[in-house]
Design a protein around this motif. Sequence first.
Motif, PDB file in Angstrom:
ATOM      1  N   ASN A   8       0.663  -1.284   0.107  1.00  0.00           N
ATOM      2  CA  ASN A   8       0.153   0.067   0.090  1.00  0.00           C
ATOM      3  C   ASN A   8       0.933   1.398  -0.033  1.00  0.00           C
ATOM      4  O   ASN A   8      -0.127   2.169  -1.018  1.00  0.00           O
ATOM      5  N   LYS A   9       2.285   1.087   0.928  1.00  0.00           N
ATOM      6  CA  LYS A   9       2.677   2.313   0.621  1.00  0.00           C
ATOM      7  C   LYS A   9       3.358   2.867  -0.674  1.00  0.00           C
ATOM      8  O   LYS A   9       3.688   3.584  -0.542  1.00  0.00           O
ATOM      9  N   GLU A  10       4.167   1.889  -1.335  1.00  0.00           N
ATOM     10  CA  GLU A  10       4.350   1.744  -2.030  1.00  0.00           C
ATOM     11  C   GLU A  10       3.601   2.596  -3.315  1.00  0.00           C
ATOM     12  O   GLU A  10       4.079   3.276  -4.193  1.00  0.00           O
ATOM     13  N   LEU A  11       2.334   2.115  -3.719  1.00  0.00           N
ATOM     14  CA  LEU A  11       0.797   2.142  -4.680  1.00  0.00           C
ATOM     15  C   LEU A  11       0.716   3.668  -4.448  1.00  0.00           C
ATOM     16  O   LEU A  11       0.514   4.504  -5.041  1.00  0.00           O
ATOM     17  N   ILE A  12       1.232   3.950  -3.021  1.00  0.00           N
ATOM     18  CA  ILE A  12       0.656   5.466  -2.509  1.00  0.00           C
ATOM     19  C   ILE A  12       1.682   6.180  -3.092  1.00  0.00           C
ATOM     20  O   ILE A  12       1.866   7.324  -3.896  1.00  0.00           O
ATOM     21  N   LEU A  13       3.331   5.717  -2.887  1.00  0.00           N
ATOM     22  CA  LEU A  13       4.354   6.624  -3.307  1.00  0.00           C
ATOM     23  C   LEU A  13       4.525   7.033  -4.902  1.00  0.00           C
ATOM     24  O   LEU A  13       4.614   7.951  -5.061  1.00  0.00           O
ATOM     25  N   ARG A  14       3.973   5.388  -5.532  1.00  0.00           N
ATOM     26  CA  ARG A  14       4.230   6.293  -6.705  1.00  0.00           C
ATOM     27  C   ARG A  14       3.107   6.369  -7.317  1.00  0.00           C
ATOM     28  O   ARG A  14       3.158   7.589  -8.532  1.00  0.00           O
ATOM     29  N   ALA A  15       1.515   6.448  -6.589  1.00  0.00           N
ATOM     30  CA  ALA A  15       0.720   7.607  -7.688  1.00  0.00           C
ATOM     31  C   ALA A  15       0.975   9.092  -7.084  1.00  0.00           C
ATOM     32  O   ALA A  15       0.800   9.909  -8.039  1.00  0.00           O
ATOM     33  N   ALA A  16       1.708   9.046  -5.594  1.00  0.00           N
ATOM     34  CA  ALA A  16       2.079  10.533  -5.448  1.00  0.00           C
ATOM     35  C   ALA A  16       3.643  11.114  -6.139  1.00  0.00           C
ATOM     36  O   ALA A  16       3.162  12.869  -6.752  1.00  0.00           O
ATOM     37  N   SER A  17       4.161  10.382  -6.592  1.00  0.00           N
ATOM     38  CA  SER A  17       5.170  10.789  -7.238  1.00  0.00           C
ATOM     39  C   SER A  17       4.829  11.506  -8.755  1.00  0.00           C
ATOM     40  O   SER A  17       4.929  12.664  -9.333  1.00  0.00           O
ATOM     41  N   GLU A  18       3.927  10.439  -9.576  1.00  0.00           N
ATOM     42  CA  GLU A  18       3.025  10.862 -10.320  1.00  0.00           C
ATOM     43  C   GLU A  18       2.032  12.369 -10.346  1.00  0.00           C
ATOM     44  O   GLU A  18       2.295  12.857 -11.388  1.00  0.00           O
ATOM     45  N   GLU A  19       1.541  12.184  -8.821  1.00  0.00           N
ATOM     46  CA  GLU A  19       0.792  13.837  -8.780  1.00  0.00           C
ATOM     47  C   GLU A  19       1.521  14.560  -9.050  1.00  0.00           C
ATOM     48  O   GLU A  19       0.730  15.485  -9.215  1.00  0.00           O
ATOM     49  N   TYR A  47      -0.838   6.182   6.571  1.00  0.00           N
ATOM     50  CA  TYR A  47       1.202   5.996   6.069  1.00  0.00           C
ATOM     51  C   TYR A  47       1.474   6.665   6.112  1.00  0.00           C
ATOM     52  O   TYR A  47       3.067   6.384   6.496  1.00  0.00           O
ATOM     53  N   PHE A  48       0.906   7.935   6.774  1.00  0.00           N
ATOM     54  CA  PHE A  48       1.553   9.119   5.728  1.00  0.00           C
ATOM     55  C   PHE A  48       1.336  10.704   7.308  1.00  0.00           C
ATOM     56  O   PHE A  48       2.679  11.582   6.386  1.00  0.00           O
ATOM     57  N   LYS A  49       0.799  10.065   7.490  1.00  0.00           N
ATOM     58  CA  LYS A  49       0.175  11.071   8.179  1.00  0.00           C
ATOM     59  C   LYS A  49      -0.467  12.731   7.547  1.00  0.00           C
ATOM     60  O   LYS A  49      -1.352  12.709   8.024  1.00  0.00           O
ATOM     61  N   SER A  50       0.465  13.295   6.508  1.00  0.00           N
ATOM     62  CA  SER A  50       0.357  14.901   6.167  1.00  0.00           C
ATOM     63  C   SER A  50       1.403  14.460   4.442  1.00  0.00           C
ATOM     64  O   SER A  50       1.040  13.834   3.854  1.00  0.00           O
ATOM     65  N   LYS A  51       0.355  15.685   3.662  1.00  0.00           N
ATOM     66  CA  LYS A  51       0.381  15.679   1.963  1.00  0.00           C
ATOM     67  C   LYS A  51       1.404  15.934   2.280  1.00  0.00           C
ATOM     68  O   LYS A  51       3.038  15.681   1.155  1.00  0.00           O
ATOM     69  N   GLU A  52       2.317  17.407   3.349  1.00  0.00           N
ATOM     70  CA  GLU A  52       4.365  17.533   3.091  1.00  0.00           C
ATOM     71  C   GLU A  52       4.670  16.240   4.185  1.00  0.00           C
ATOM     72  O   GLU A  52       5.794  15.880   2.781  1.00  0.00           O
ATOM     73  N   ASN A  53       4.917  15.513   4.771  1.00  0.00           N
ATOM     74  CA  ASN A  53       5.635  14.368   4.777  1.00  0.00           C
ATOM     75  C   ASN A  53       5.242  12.893   3.461  1.00  0.00           C
ATOM     76  O   ASN A  53       6.444  13.004   2.449  1.00  0.00           O
ATOM     77  N   LEU A  54       4.186  13.375   2.962  1.00  0.00           N
ATOM     78  CA  LEU A  54       4.258  12.151   2.137  1.00  0.00           C
ATOM     79  C   LEU A  54       4.904  13.284   0.480  1.00  0.00           C
ATOM     80  O   LEU A  54       6.032  11.901   0.033  1.00  0.00           O
ATOM     81  N   TYR A  55       5.402  13.740   0.385  1.00  0.00           N
ATOM     82  CA  TYR A  55       6.095  14.849  -0.802  1.00  0.00           C
ATOM     83  C   TYR A  55       7.704  14.437  -0.364  1.00  0.00           C
ATOM     84  O   TYR A  55       7.768  14.550  -1.085  1.00  0.00           O
ATOM     85  N   ARG A  56       7.583  14.981   1.177  1.00  0.00           N
ATOM     86  CA  ARG A  56       9.051  14.411   1.756  1.00  0.00           C
ATOM     87  C   ARG A  56       9.456  12.787   1.418  1.00  0.00           C
ATOM     88  O   ARG A  56      10.994  13.005   1.029  1.00  0.00           O
ATOM     89  N   GLU A  57       8.997  11.952   1.541  1.00  0.00           N
ATOM     90  CA  GLU A  57       8.913  10.498   1.340  1.00  0.00           C
ATOM     91  C   GLU A  57       9.547  10.219  -0.461  1.00  0.00           C
ATOM     92  O   GLU A  57       9.877   9.535  -0.529  1.00  0.00           O
ATOM     93  N   VAL A  58       8.898  11.273  -0.690  1.00  0.00           N
ATOM     94  CA  VAL A  58       8.472  11.230  -2.418  1.00  0.00           C
ATOM     95  C   VAL A  58      10.036  11.458  -2.997  1.00  0.00           C
ATOM     96  O   VAL A  58      10.671  10.921  -3.639  1.00  0.00           O
TER      97      VAL A  58
END
Length: 214
Positions: A8-19, A47-58
């Motif tokens: 699930n984390k990988e799916l979200i990371l890949r989707a976030a990268s594209e978005e 999994y990532f708490k916030s959009k900012e955290n997700l961006y940093r993970e990307v």
Amino acid sequence: MSSIRERNKELILRAASEEFAEKGFAATKTSDIAARAGLPKPNVYYYFKSKENLYREVLESIVEPLLAASAPFNQPGEPAEVLRAYIRSKIRISREHAGASKVFASEIMHGAPHLSAERVAQLNAQAAHNIARLQGWIDAGRMAAVDPSHLLFSIWAATQTYADFDWQITSVTGKERLDDDDYEAAAETIIRLVLKGCEVSEAPARPGPEATPR
């Protein structure tokens, strides 16, 4: 359970990268990331708490491959072998991590406000090491006296373009997407330009058993 979590984390990371690559940080909505990943929106926050955290993970997801691409510079090797392996690794990143590569490029163009100081230091230290290795070959007369910093920047630009400008490349070539042959041609073209332009000789092939003098 852990495998489901990682999937699930990988799916979200890949989707976030594209978005993020398509819309930028400000215009990207977590609901769009969730929809692209095929998961409920709460999963993104779980999994990532916030959009900012997700961006940093990307951003983090692309830093490790970028550092790993320099592995040929970190071990003994002939200039041609090292440059060839490095260019191929950089092309592979543009192909396999296109979305994250675009996000990283945008981040750098804006002064890297979300990239940690530690990561910036790591990337800069690796670049300095690569430049020093190139300068060592130049000083030893093993390649032309080009500016090693600008040589490295040129390799970055030539390989990164296959991620950043993929739309333009596919538009010009008339293809929906690039295939194996395209990426192979890209790598070999850049390698040829760099080796010939820097007057680097290919390492002679090692003789096989049949060629060993008797």
